[in-house]
Each structure stands twice: as structure tokens, then as C-alpha cells.
Design a protein around this motif. Structure first.
Motif, mmCIF file in Angstrom:
data_model
loop_
_atom_site.group_PDB
_atom_site.id
_atom_site.type_symbol
_atom_site.label_atom_id
_atom_site.label_comp_id
_atom_site.label_asym_id
_atom_site.label_seq_id
_atom_site.Cartn_x
_atom_site.Cartn_y
_atom_site.Cartn_z
ATOM 1 N N SER A 144 -7.404 -63.454 -49.792
ATOM 2 C CA SER A 144 -6.950 -63.233 -51.162
ATOM 3 C C SER A 144 -7.397 -64.379 -52.061
ATOM 4 C CB SER A 144 -5.425 -63.103 -51.209
ATOM 5 O OG SER A 144 -4.815 -64.307 -50.784
ATOM 6 N N HIS A 185 -11.947 -59.950 -52.972
ATOM 7 C CA HIS A 185 -10.703 -60.204 -52.261
ATOM 8 C C HIS A 185 -9.519 -59.610 -53.027
ATOM 9 C CE1 HIS A 185 -13.126 -62.601 -49.728
ATOM 10 N NE2 HIS A 185 -13.067 -63.743 -50.410
ATOM 11 N N SER A 186 -8.394 -59.484 -52.358
ATOM 12 C CA SER A 186 -7.186 -59.053 -53.047
ATOM 13 C C SER A 186 -6.704 -60.179 -53.953
ATOM 14 C CB SER A 186 -6.095 -58.679 -52.034
ATOM 15 O OG SER A 186 -5.725 -59.798 -51.252
ATOM 16 N N ARG A 216 -1.175 -50.943 -62.984
ATOM 17 C CA ARG A 216 -2.427 -50.936 -62.225
ATOM 18 C C ARG A 216 -2.200 -51.141 -60.735
ATOM 19 N NH1 ARG A 216 -3.055 -52.427 -67.323
ATOM 20 N NH2 ARG A 216 -5.017 -51.926 -68.410
ATOM 21 N N GLY A 217 -0.946 -51.094 -60.327
ATOM 22 C CA GLY A 217 -0.627 -51.180 -58.905
ATOM 23 C C GLY A 217 -0.294 -52.565 -58.401
ATOM 24 N N SER A 218 -0.233 -53.559 -59.293
ATOM 25 C CA SER A 218 0.033 -54.932 -58.882
ATOM 26 C C SER A 218 1.355 -55.387 -59.482
ATOM 27 C CB SER A 218 -1.127 -55.838 -59.314
ATOM 28 O OG SER A 218 -0.947 -57.150 -58.843
ATOM 29 N N ARG A 242 -7.566 -50.645 -61.645
ATOM 30 C CA ARG A 242 -6.633 -50.687 -60.515
ATOM 31 C C ARG A 242 -6.705 -52.062 -59.863
ATOM 32 N NH1 ARG A 242 -2.568 -47.650 -60.301
ATOM 33 N NH2 ARG A 242 -2.440 -47.988 -58.042
ATOM 34 N N LEU A 243 -5.573 -52.477 -59.308
ATOM 35 C CA LEU A 243 -5.488 -53.722 -58.565
ATOM 36 C C LEU A 243 -4.694 -53.493 -57.286
ATOM 37 C CD1 LEU A 243 -4.613 -56.114 -61.535
ATOM 38 C CD2 LEU A 243 -6.732 -56.187 -60.210
ATOM 39 N N VAL A 244 -5.002 -54.273 -56.265
ATOM 40 C CA VAL A 244 -4.235 -54.209 -55.025
ATOM 41 C C VAL A 244 -2.991 -55.063 -55.179
ATOM 42 C CG1 VAL A 244 -4.255 -54.711 -52.551
ATOM 43 C CG2 VAL A 244 -6.323 -53.828 -53.674
ATOM 44 N N ALA A 245 -1.858 -54.540 -54.786
ATOM 45 C CA ALA A 245 -0.599 -55.260 -54.952
ATOM 46 C C ALA A 245 -0.514 -56.438 -53.993
ATOM 47 C CB ALA A 245 0.575 -54.316 -54.721
#
Length: 476
Positions: free
Chosen positions: A3, A28-29, A68-70, A170-173
Motif C-alpha cells: 500500500s 498499490h492500494s 468511491r469505495g474508500s 474508484r478506490l480500494v478501501a
């Protein structure tokens, strides 16, 4: 999964955010974090009005991230310790942030960057706040600028046509196990039993990236047309109202520049757009000065004023200025607008500052501290440069002997009295001719028409002007 920590500070947006863009490009996340560390910005940690805005801006950023998912991870305490802890908890390989330019922040960021690199982390910082960073512009002899016009000539030739990055879709949480403090625990806004002194702010402002975009839209559709003339009149919306959004990084100057350059303006509006860009240039100039002369947030840039005979401060007199009880209507209107909305029109800022520094002859730092605590756009560079400019102690400043006459200023820029009557309603019944100098009315008439307003100003404007000029002459 590896990350990247994106350390948000005064860059509270997702669009045109270089640190966030670089993190996305890493593949990376992303762990978005805000660390509340007041002690690290002393002696200029955010004031009460700025903190109230920050609460709502952080809430807006978290909402934008969640869409956005985060989500935004909130921490408080020592920034380095919190970043080290987060790096361990998330197995982060890198920490990215956007640069700040205040002396205390530069020292902190340097310390943090060195320590994180020693731990084997990749650390990168970026420019998200300025069109040109302070060290990238220099005079012909290689030194910093002290005069705005050549500074702006240099900067304006470099502007180009920026292409700001769009926000991610979008983003990864961050991991669910990653603990975030509650926003309320940061104690940024007044809470019971404190009175809701900021209630009037939110009738005027919408903190957050969405509010910044809307303010820019409103400016482009309205006030930019005629900006060159209308910006001086406090009784109307003639300015952009973007200063707090710029301060908190809810919008970048690159975004504003790109928007203004993309519009097809009628010929009559082009000079207004150029005038506004020049005002953005003054913001850049202020940061240039603070970076190269970091002592100026506390001390005169011009050492000739170090022995100037400032008057000793009377606490009751200073409080009357702060609370809009000077007996000078345009000054009182400005100070009350500030208290009610967290903002004051720029023309009026110069008038109230001149009154403090020249008619009362108080050192500019007393005004700078009050503005710092009460302005939602309290920016150390702008605040310092603005006060030193009016006081005559700074770079490219108005000479000290240029003393604003608050009566003629009000007559010129608030001729119908709309601004004064709005913020000083106890004067509403006065005839227009008496509105700006009510002490010139017979005492009985003033007592009848405005019984709750001071019958005389704190100081005689003519006598105090002469005293200021005498003090200046002696100091020379």
C-alpha cells in the motif's frame, strides 16, 4: 497487498491532487490519512474559525472517498509516530504528500521525510498548492523578489495552460481493521456547552471540494464579469469567494487557471480575467515572501520599523476594534462581518487594518493574530503579507504615510450605505449624509436616531493621523 499512504493536509480534494495521482500510478492500494497535530504548527496552529471549517472539509473529503469505495483515516498526535504506526499496520511501501510552505511545516516535513526514509520507505512530496514554488523564481541577481510587479512578470510568463487531473472514479478501501478516530474527537468545532459562534458561517460557505467547484462556477458565471471594478465594493458580490477553498486545498490554482483559460470570454471581460489572475499572483507572491523571509510572521520585513513608536495597547480599545465598537461605521461593519461570517471583504480588510496600525498606532501583529483566529481563509503567507503591506513594514508595501480615511473610503466604496447598514443595523435610521461619520450630527439627534451606537469614535481621525505621521517622521 502493498500500500501507499497518502498523507492529506491542506490539500483536501481528490481532483488535481499530485500525491494521490502518484499513489494511483504506483498500482498499490491507497490509505488516505489525515493527522491532527496542532503542536507541530506552533506558534501559528490553526485558529478557531479555521478549525471549524476544517471539521466540515474533512467530513466532505471522507464522504467523497466513501462514494468511491474508500474512507479517510483520522489520527491525532505526533505525525511521524502515526505514519510509522500506519506503515506497520498496512505494510506500506511508500508515503506521499503535498508540500506546505510555512516555516514550522517545512521543518516538520523534513524531519518526517528523513525518518521514514531511514526506515526503508519511499517518500515523495509534490506541489499541489502553488503555480510556482518559491525557490523556482528569482530576480536577475538570483535573490528573492521583494516587489510584486517583476515577480508577476516572471511568473505570468510561466503559467501556460495546465491540464488538471480528474478525480479517481474508484478506490480500494483501506483494511477494515484499520482504526480511525471519530471526527468529533478532534474537537475542531464548538460543541455544547460552548455557544455555536460559527452558526452564521454556514449561511455563506459550503466547505469541501464540491463547495469549491460550485464557488468557481458562480464566479465564472457572475462576478468575474466586471471584476476589475466591482471587487472593491463590499456591498455586492464582486469577488471570487474562493480564498478559504484555496487555503484548505479544496481547489488548486491550477484548476482555477485551467477553467479561466478554457472559457470563451467576451472582449470586455478579458481584462477582468487578467485582473483576477493577477490577484492569484499576489497569493503566490505572499508564499514567495514567507518562504524566503520566514521571520516575517512575527517581525517586520523592513527593519527600519523595528524602532517605530507604536502606541502601547489598551486592552479595552483593542477589544472595541475586535468587536466592531470603534464608532467608525465602515470599520465596525467590517469587524462584525468577520465575526458573523468568518470572512471580510478585501477593501474593508485594508481599511480596518489601517485604522488599527495608523489611527490607533498598534503594531500590526495584534491585527494579524485576531484575523488568524477569526478568518476561515486564515493563511499565514497571505495574512502576514497583507498586514505588513498595510502597516508599511513589508515588501512592496503601501508607505506608512498612506493612511486610509475610513469616512471617504466608505463614501467611495459604499456610497448607498448598504454594507454599513447591513452589519451595523443600529445606524439604519441615519440619513445617508451622516451614515459614515455619525459623530458630526448634533449629539441629541444621534442619541435619538442611534442610541446604541458610540457618540464619538475611539480616536479623532484627523488628530490620530497627524500623530501617526509625526511618529513616522521621527522614526525616519
Amino acid at each position: 497487498m502493498p500500500s501507499v499512504i497518502v498523507w492529506f493536509r491542506r490539500d483536501l480534494r481528490l481532483a488535481d491532487n499530485p500525491a494521490l495521482t502518484a499513489a494511483l500510478e504506483s498500482g498499490h492500494s491507497i490509505v488516505p490519512v489525515y493527522i491532527h497535530a496542532l503542536n507541530e504548527e506552533k506558534p501559528w496552529q490553526p485558529g478557531a474559525a479555521s478549525s471549524a471549517w476544517l471539521h466540515r472539509s474533512l467530513l466532505a473529503l471522507d464522504q467523497d472517498l466513501r462514494q468511491r469505495g474508500s474512507r479517510l483515516i483520522l489520527r491525532s498526535g505526533d505525525s511521524l509516530k502515526e505514519l510509522e504506526t500506519l506503515a506497520e499496520q498496512t505494510q506500506a511501501e511508500a508515503v506521499y504528500w503535498n508540500r506546505l510552505y510555512e516555516p514550522a511545516c517545512i521543518a516538520r516535513d523534513t524531519r518526517v521525510k528523513d525518518a521514514l526514509k531511514r526506515r526503508g520507505l519511499q517518500v515523495e512530496s509534490f506541489n499541489a498548492a502553488l503555480l510556482a514554488e518559491p525557490w523556482t523564481l528569482a530576480t536577475g541577481t538570483g535573490g528573492p523578489y521583494r516587489v510584486f510587479t517583476p515577480f508577476w512578470k516572471n511568473l505570468s510568463q510561466r503559467l501556460g495552460s495546465p491540464s488538471p487531473d480528474r478525480p479517481p472514479e474508484r478506490l480500494v478501501a483501506p483494511p477494515e481493521r484499520l482504526i480511525s478516530q471519530a471526527l468529533a474527537d478532534l474537537n475542531l468545532q464548538p460543541a455544547p456547552p460552548q455557544p455555536a459562534w460559527d452558526e452564521g458561517f454556514w449561511e455563506k460557505w459550503q466547505p469541501g471540494e464540491g463547495g469549491a467547484r460550485e464557488a468557481l462556477d458562480v464566479f465564472v458565471d457572475g462576478a468575474v464579469h466586471g471584476y476589475g471594478q466591482q471587487r472593491d465594493f463590499p456591498d455586492r458580490i464582486g469577488t471570487s469567494l474562493l480564498s478559504p477553498h484555496l487555503h484548505f486545498g479544496e481547489i488548486s490554482p491550477r484548476q482555477i487557471l485551467a477553467r479561466l483559460r478554457s472559457e470563451h470570454w467576451p472582449a470586455r471581460t478579458e481584462p477582468d480575467v487578467a485582473h483576477y489572475l493577477r490577484e492569484l499572483g499576489w497569493r503566490e507572491f505572499s508564499h514567495h515572501l514567507l518562504y524566503h523571509f520566514p521571520q516575517t510572521s512575527e517581525n517586520n520585513l523592513n527593519p527600519r520599523f523595528d524602532d517605530f513608536r507604536w502606541a502601547p495597547v489598551n486592552p479595552e480599545t483593542l477589544a472595541a476594534w475586535q468587536q466592531g465598537r470603534t464608532g467608525v461605521p465602515i470599520v465596525d461593519a467590517g469587524m462584525r462581518e468577520l465575526w458573523r461570517t468568518g470572512w471580510m471583504h478585501n477593501r474593508v480588510r485594508m481599511i480596518v487594518a489601517s485604522f488599527l496600525c495608523k489611527n490607533l498606532r498598534y503594531h500590526w501583529s495584534h491585527g494579524a493574530r485576531w484575523f488568524w483566529d477569526t478568518l476561515v481563509d486564515a493563511d499565514l503567507a497571505n495574512n502576514t503579507q497583507g498586514w505588513q503591506w498595510t502597516a508599511g513594514t513589508g515588501a512592496d508595501a503601501a508607505p506608512y504615510f498612506r493612511i486610509f480615511n475610513p469616512v471617504t473610503q466608505a463614501q467611495r466604496f459604499d456610497s448607498a450605505g448598504k454594507y454599513v447598514r447591513r452589519w451595523v443595523p443600529e445606524l439604519a435610521n441615519l440619513p445617508d449624509k451622516a451614515l459614515f461619520a455619525p459623530w458630526e450630527l448634533p449629539a441629541a439627534t444621534l442619541a435619538e436616531l442611534a442610541p446604541d451606537y458610540p457618540s464619538q469614535p475611539l480616536v479623532d481621525l484627523k488628530a490620530s493621523r497627524e500623530q501617526a505621521l509625526a511618529a513616522y517622521s521621527t522614526s525616519r
